[in-house]
Design an enzyme around this catalytic site. Structure first.
Site, mmCIF file in Angstrom:
data_model
loop_
_atom_site.group_PDB
_atom_site.id
_atom_site.type_symbol
_atom_site.label_atom_id
_atom_site.label_comp_id
_atom_site.label_asym_id
_atom_site.label_seq_id
_atom_site.Cartn_x
_atom_site.Cartn_y
_atom_site.Cartn_z
ATOM 1 N N GLU A 75 10.494 -4.745 4.709
ATOM 2 C CA GLU A 75 10.467 -6.097 4.185
ATOM 3 C C GLU A 75 10.258 -6.334 2.756
ATOM 4 O O GLU A 75 10.981 -6.917 2.019
ATOM 5 C CB GLU A 75 9.700 -6.899 5.116
ATOM 6 N N GLU A 134 -5.226 -7.089 14.993
ATOM 7 C CA GLU A 134 -4.817 -5.942 14.718
ATOM 8 C C GLU A 134 -5.764 -4.859 14.932
ATOM 9 O O GLU A 134 -5.673 -3.686 14.897
ATOM 10 C CB GLU A 134 -4.276 -5.980 13.358
ATOM 11 N N HIS A 144 -5.247 -34.203 17.160
ATOM 12 C CA HIS A 144 -4.318 -35.119 17.610
ATOM 13 C C HIS A 144 -3.101 -34.218 18.142
ATOM 14 O O HIS A 144 -1.862 -34.683 18.140
ATOM 15 C CB HIS A 144 -3.656 -35.768 16.443
ATOM 16 N N LYS A 202 0.842 -1.261 -0.025
ATOM 17 C CA LYS A 202 -0.071 -0.054 0.085
ATOM 18 C C LYS A 202 0.958 1.303 -0.205
ATOM 19 O O LYS A 202 0.507 2.262 -0.784
ATOM 20 C CB LYS A 202 -0.986 -0.118 1.270
ATOM 21 N N GLY A 226 -4.947 -2.234 5.210
ATOM 22 C CA GLY A 226 -4.332 -3.278 4.796
ATOM 23 C C GLY A 226 -4.848 -4.709 5.105
ATOM 24 O O GLY A 226 -5.123 -5.541 4.127
ATOM 25 N N ARG A 227 -5.363 -4.869 6.140
ATOM 26 C CA ARG A 227 -6.222 -6.224 6.579
ATOM 27 C C ARG A 227 -7.308 -6.394 6.008
ATOM 28 O O ARG A 227 -7.964 -7.340 6.220
ATOM 29 C CB ARG A 227 -6.007 -6.311 7.964
ATOM 30 N N LYS A 245 7.656 -0.433 12.634
ATOM 31 C CA LYS A 245 8.393 -0.046 11.289
ATOM 32 C C LYS A 245 9.523 0.829 11.675
ATOM 33 O O LYS A 245 10.486 1.084 11.103
ATOM 34 C CB LYS A 245 7.485 0.417 10.397
HETATM 35 C C1 G6Q Z 1 -2.638 -3.888 7.855
HETATM 36 C C2 G6Q Z 1 -1.419 -3.490 8.465
HETATM 37 C C3 G6Q Z 1 -0.237 -4.123 7.930
HETATM 38 C C4 G6Q Z 1 0.285 -3.855 6.393
HETATM 39 C C5 G6Q Z 1 1.770 -4.295 6.318
HETATM 40 C C6 G6Q Z 1 1.955 -4.026 4.875
HETATM 41 O O1 G6Q Z 1 -3.809 -3.599 8.404
HETATM 42 O O2 G6Q Z 1 -1.242 -1.983 7.990
HETATM 43 O O3 G6Q Z 1 -0.273 -5.456 7.967
HETATM 44 O O4 G6Q Z 1 -0.597 -4.552 5.562
HETATM 45 O O5 G6Q Z 1 2.475 -3.359 7.074
HETATM 46 O O6 G6Q Z 1 2.158 -2.692 4.406
HETATM 47 P P1 G6Q Z 1 2.253 -2.189 3.080
HETATM 48 O O7 G6Q Z 1 1.242 -2.590 2.240
HETATM 49 O O8 G6Q Z 1 2.290 -0.714 3.065
HETATM 50 O O9 G6Q Z 1 3.465 -2.656 2.620
#
Ligand code: G6Q
Length: 576
Positions: A229, A369, A400, A223, A283-284, A539
């Site tokens: 990462e 989250e 199990h 996003k 994001g989620r 971050k």
């Molecule tokens: C989701 C969070 C988080 C995010 C990641 C990746 O709701 O904000 O999990 O999706 O940190 O972020 P980017 O899409 O900006 O790389």
């Protein structure tokens, strides 16, 4: 639709001043109901009401929820619904669906529901209808997926794409990774999809070491396009492609999914090969936006449309069904009942489907989250417990392993059991065109494996609810000294979700069901379910330490003594 009661025990504008829910008469009534129910057992509750299962169940477009194996009565449900009304849930639902900026700490609308709105709908953000924007991107995504799947889009040397690698993390990884696995029977098996998220170089190495760059397409999903990462993995992937095929190959082998066109261009991906989304998609909550591009290439546009239709069906159910028959509301209220009145800290999600292996991990982010918060929307400390620890793996494997604790441990774990009436189509049809023999390999004298699976599914919730008494165990001839070990107390609460089959449509329903469950709980707790300052902190902190690890000279460390010492020890041993 129940109308919101706007005489809050907290007063004022409910966007920023939520009701202090623990100060309401509805909360007090639930506390009293809890005290009354303290000694009740599910055996007694079922014995007292032969219609309990029919009464305590609801359905949304084929998804059946049986919540009768919970420590509650129809009266409890009425009280919980009254609590939701007191919290202004109906009003908050409308606020979300109409694009109000309910994410107040980030000043954003929360409009994942617009991602599956039908063409022609109108949802305004700052006076602008976002639905045509959604469909414009979807149209481009469908065309792109068709080109990759049909071989029109090729690698730089003209070879077909055989592997799609999504690079992203958190909300830009978990959704498409979960759904690609969930819908594996619907995927084109001639194109493999892989997911890279971890900044640990092992992840990108394992995902690429056996691939031919000439047949590999990377989708860089972020996003912000600034996530450490993802950018590190994307740069590694880029170097790998350039080393094999040259700089000009980047255009054929990289596309981006982002809201940040400038950063995408800086990275070297042509914005023409970027699929956008918007700041009102969290994001989620983004797997049905362009973040789902890898999934779309895997399952194709028709299945992706069915997935969106499933989301939409659950959205409509949530928005229009009275709370007492509303699946997301019921799941939210029952979860809140255990979290706040029984003080239970965890919630298990136990899918009886091999293909839903990633679903609990996906829900873990969605729920934890969103509702892992300790101040309300006004910034006041919350007066209730908020989100539970969510966990789980597919049954029957869990049976199990950790089910022992679920049955006989000292911790009560409310659980959602998710099962399907029909087996997946890979098993029934065998997908011979993809080389799978399917059900044909089962020996004729063995029961259908789906029946074996589902027998376990039904047996577990029955055993958890009703247990086995000492008298029942003794009557089986068990030696007296072993009887206490073989007693099951029962009274372990479960919800059962039973759907016709795991299809794209059903998966969309299930995801939206949990999205709106989380919304329901967040609303009653008065928190903002749509920010994630805890993630942001990580971050920033890691960014500070990277130069300290990389520096050639001994850096001046200004952390606490523990962190300073750990960094020194790492530096002394690393690369030496
Ligand atoms: C989701 C969070 C988080 C995010 C990641 C990746 O709701 O904000 O999990 O999706 O940190 O972020 P980017 O899409 O900006 O790389």
């Amino acid at each position: 639709m129940p109308s919101p009661d706007r005489s809050p025990a907290g007063g004022g504008d409910d966007a920023t001043q939520p009701v202090v829910i623990t100060q309401t008469p509805e909360w007090a009534a639930l506390a009293a109901a809890h005290a009354e129910l303290a000694g009740a057992s599910l055996r007694d509750l079922f014995a007292a009401d032969p219609k309990r299962a029919q009464q305590l169940s609801a359905e949304a477009d084929g998804v059946y929820l049986d919540y009768s194996k919970n420590l509650l009565t129809a009266d409890t449900v009425r009280l919980l619904v009254a609590l939701a009304e007191r919290a202004g849930l109906a009003h908050r639902i409308e606020a979300m669906f109409t694009g109000e900026k309910i994410n107040t700490t980030e000043h954003r609308a929360v409009l994942h529901v617009a991602l599956r709105a039908p063409e022609g709908a109108s949802i305004l953000v700052d006076g602008h209808n976002v639905v045509p924007d959604v469909h414009e991107v979807l149209t481009r995504m469908y065309a792109f997926a068709d080109r990759v799947r049909s071989g029109v889009w090729t690698g730089a040397t003209g070879r077909h794409i055989r592997t799609v690698v999504n690079i992203g993390i958190g909300g830009s990884d978990l959704g498409p990774a979960m759904a690609t696995e969930a819908l594996r029977p619907y995927t084109d098996r001639s194109i493999e999809t892989r997911f890279v998220s971890n900044v640990d170089g092992a992840d990108i190495w394992e995902a690429t070491h056996d691939l031919d760059p000439a047949e590999t397409l990377f989708i860089v999903s972020s996003k912000t396009f600034t996530t450490l990462e993802t950018i590190a993995n994307a740069r590694t992937a880029r170097a790998w492609v350039v080393a094999a095929l040259g700089e000009d190959a980047v255009a054929n082998h990289f596309v981006a999914v982002s809201t940040n066109e400038r950063k995408v261009a800086e990275f070297g991906i042509d914005p023409a090969n970027m699929f956008g989304f918007w700041d009102w998609v969290g994001g989620r909550y983004s797997m049905d936006s362009a973040i789902g591009l890898s999934l779309l290439i895997a399952i194709g546009p028709d299945n992706f449309r069915d997935l969106l239709a499933g989301f939409r069906a659950m959205d409509e159910h949530f928005r229009t069904t009275p709370f007492e028959r509303n699946l997301p509301v019921l799941l939210g209220l029952i979860g809140l009942w255990y979290r706040d009145f029984f003080g239970l800290q965890t919630h298990a999600v136990l899918p009886y489907s091999h293909y839903l292996s990633r679903f609990p991990a996906y829900l873990q982010q969605l729920d934890m989250e969103s509702n892992g918060k300790s101040v309300d929307r006004a910034g006041r400390p919350v007066t209730t417990a908020t989100g539970p620890v969510v966990w789980g793996t597919p049954g029957t494997n869990g049976q199990h392993a950790y089910y022992q604790l679920l049955h006989q441990g000292t911790t009560i774990v409310p659980a959602d059991f998710i099962g399907f009436i029909e087996p997946p189509r890979s098993v029934t049809a065998g997908q011979p065109e993809n080389g799978g023999p399917g059900g044909a390999i089962a020996p004729p004298d063995q029961p259908d494996q789906h029946l074996l699976l589902m027998a376990n599914f039904f047996a577990q919730t029955e055993a958890l609810a009703f247990g086995r008494t000492a008298a029942e165990v003794a009557a089986e001839g068990v030696a007296p000294d072993l009887v206490p070990h073989r007693v099951f107390a029962g009274n372990r609460p479960t919800n059962t979700l039973l759907a016709p089959a795991l299809t794209p449509f059903t998966l969309g329903q299930l995801i939206a069901l949990y999205e709106h469950k989380v919304f329901t709980q967040g609303t009653i707790w008065g928190i903002n379910s749509f920010d994630q300052w805890g993630v942001e902190l990580g971050k920033v902190l890691a960014g500070r330490i990277v130069p300290e690890l990389a520096s050639g000279d001994e850096p001046a460390l200004g952390h606490d003594s523990s962190t300073n010492e750990l960094i020194r020890r790492f530096r002394a041993g690393h690369g030496g």
